[in-house]
Design an enzyme around this catalytic site. Structure first.
Site, PDB file in Angstrom:
ATOM      1  N   SER A   3      13.398  11.764  49.891  1.00  0.00           N
ATOM      2  CA  SER A   3      12.470  12.737  50.453  1.00  0.00           C
ATOM      3  C   SER A   3      13.259  13.680  51.348  1.00  0.00           C
ATOM      4  O   SER A   3      14.379  13.364  51.771  1.00  0.00           O
ATOM      5  CB  SER A   3      11.393  12.016  51.279  1.00  0.00           C
ATOM      6  OG  SER A   3      10.675  12.911  52.092  1.00  0.00           O
ATOM      7  N   TYR A  26       9.026   5.433  57.680  1.00  0.00           N
ATOM      8  CA  TYR A  26       9.230   6.144  56.412  1.00  0.00           C
ATOM      9  C   TYR A  26      10.487   7.002  56.476  1.00  0.00           C
ATOM     10  O   TYR A  26      11.339   6.950  55.576  1.00  0.00           O
ATOM     11  CB  TYR A  26       8.011   7.008  56.105  1.00  0.00           C
ATOM     12  CG  TYR A  26       8.117   7.773  54.804  1.00  0.00           C
ATOM     13  CD1 TYR A  26       7.866   7.147  53.581  1.00  0.00           C
ATOM     14  CD2 TYR A  26       8.457   9.126  54.793  1.00  0.00           C
ATOM     15  CE1 TYR A  26       7.954   7.844  52.393  1.00  0.00           C
ATOM     16  CE2 TYR A  26       8.545   9.829  53.609  1.00  0.00           C
ATOM     17  CZ  TYR A  26       8.292   9.190  52.410  1.00  0.00           C
ATOM     18  OH  TYR A  26       8.389   9.889  51.221  1.00  0.00           O
ATOM     19  N   LYS A  44      13.938   6.555  54.267  1.00  0.00           N
ATOM     20  CA  LYS A  44      14.414   7.611  53.377  1.00  0.00           C
ATOM     21  C   LYS A  44      15.821   8.079  53.761  1.00  0.00           C
ATOM     22  O   LYS A  44      16.612   8.465  52.904  1.00  0.00           O
ATOM     23  CB  LYS A  44      13.422   8.778  53.360  1.00  0.00           C
ATOM     24  CG  LYS A  44      12.091   8.432  52.702  1.00  0.00           C
ATOM     25  CD  LYS A  44      12.276   7.929  51.262  1.00  0.00           C
ATOM     26  CE  LYS A  44      10.967   7.612  50.578  1.00  0.00           C
ATOM     27  NZ  LYS A  44      11.139   7.164  49.187  1.00  0.00           N
TER      28      LYS A  44
END
Length: 300
Positions: free
Chosen positions: A172, A185, A189
Site C-alpha cells: 500500500s 496497518y 505495510k
C-alpha cells in the site's frame, strides 16, 4: 585505485539507468506470457484478489485461488472458469502458518508447483492505538506480513530449483507514508515493502535472476474494508483499475507499482521537504474514513 574505478562504474550505471528509463517512456515494453503458469492468489474472494484472478484467467493461466471466505472464492472461481481458465479453489486462513503449509502441500500434489504467487490477502482495523484491540493488532501482522513469509518460504524451493517464478507483494502507499488511526496497518505495510525489497536483493545476491518480484502500492481502494474513504488529492480507486495496473506491472516485471503512478514523484519529494511542509500537505489532502477513536466510531 579500485574504489575510483568502482565509483566511475557507478556513475556510468546511473547515467545508463536514467537513459533506459527515458527510452521506456516512449517505447512500449515487452510483455511476457503467463499462459500455462500456475498462479496462486490469496484473498481471491473479493476486491483486488478477485479482479487479479480475472486478469490472469483472460491470459490462460492455471489458477489456484485462496480465501477464508468459501462463498466469495467460489464465486471468483466460477467467473474465471467462464473466462476459460482451469481454476482450483482452497479455503485457507492466511493468518495460520500450519494451515498455509498444509495447503501448499495440497496444491503441489493436486495442481503442481506454483510459478507465480500474488500475496494479496490483507486486513485492516481502523482505530486509534489505544482503541485497537490486541487481537486485532496481532491479526493485522499475521495476515498482512507473516503470511507472506510462510507462503513464500513454502513455494520458493521449486522456484529456486528452476530459477523461474514471480513473487508479488500487495502492499500500500501506507508502506511508504503514514496515516493516523491505522498504525498497525501502516506498520504491517512498511514491513511488506521491506520484505519485497529485501527479497529482491537476496535473489540478486544468489544469482536467481529468473525469479522476479513486484510490489503493488495503491492509495485508497474501494474494497469495503475501510468505510467511507475520501481524500482531496487522490481518487478512491476501483479494484478493477488497480488489478489492470498490477497485471501490467507483472507482465513487464516492474518491481514497484504505484497506483496512481505519480505517487512515486510525491514520495521522492517527501524525502526533501521539511516537516512543516509535509504537515501542510497532509492538511490539504484531508484524508477521511470511519475509525474507532476513543472507543467510538467517528469520521477521521
Amino acid at each position: 585505485m579500485n574504489i575510483i574505478l568502482d565509483l566511475l562504474l557507478l556513475l556510468i550505471i546511473i547515467i545508463y539507468s536514467y537513459l533506459e528509463s527515458l527510452v521506456k517512456v516512449f517505447i512500449p515494453q515487452r510483455r511476457k506470457s503467463v499462459a500455462g503458469e500456475i498462479v496462486l492468489i490469496t484473498g481471491a474472494g473479493h476486491g483486488i484478489g478477485r479482479q487479479t484472478a480475472y486478469e490472469f484467467a483472460k491470459r490462460k493461466s492455471r489458477l489456484v485461488l485462496w480465501d477464508i471466505n468459501k462463498h466469495g472464492v467460489e464465486e471468483t472461481a466460477a467467473e474465471c472458469r467462464k473466462l476459460g481458465a482451469i481454476t482450483h479453489v482452497f479455503v485457507v486462513d492466511c493468518s495460520n502458518r500450519e494451515e498455509i503449509y498444509d495447503s501448499v502441500n495440497q496444491v503441489k500434489k493436486e495442481v503442481g508447483d506454483v510459478t507465480i504467487v500474488v500475496n494479496n490477502a490483507g486486513t485492516i482495523y481502523p482505530a486509534d492505538l489505544l482503541s485497537a484491540k490486541d487481537e486485532e493488532i496481532t491479526k493485522t501482522f499475521e495476515v498482512n506480513i507473516l503470511g507472506h513469509f510462510w507462503i513464500t518460504k513454502a513455494l520458493l524451493p521449486a522456484m529456486m530449483q528452476r530459477n523461474h517464478g514471480h513473487i508479488v507483494t500487495v502492499a500500500s502507499v501506507c508502506g511508504h507514508g503514514v496515516i493516523p488511526y491505522i498504525i498497525p496497518y501502516c506498520s504491517s505495510k512498511f514491513a511488506a515493502v521491506g520484505f519485497h525489497r529485501a527479497l529482491t536483493s537476496e535473489f540478486e545476491a544468489l544469482g536467481k535472476t529468473g525469479i522476479k518480484t513486484s510490489c503493488l502500492c495503491p492509495v485508497f481502494v474501494n474494497t469495503g474494508f475501510t468505510k467511507n474513504p475520501s481524500t482531496r488529492l487522490c481518487p478512491v480507486l476501483e479494484t478493477s483499475e488497480v488489478a489492470r495496473r498490477l497485471i501490467d506491472g507483472i507482465l513487464t516485471n516492474k518491481k514497484m507499482i504505484f497506483v496512481p503512478s505519480y505517487l512515486s514523484i510525491f514520495l521522492t519529494l517527501e524525502k526533501f521537504l521539511p516537516e512543516r511542509a509535509l504537515a501542510a500537505i497532509n492538511h490539504i489532502q484531508d484524508i477521511q474514513f470511519e475509525a474507532v477513536v476513543g472507543h467510538k466510531t467517528k469520521m477521521k
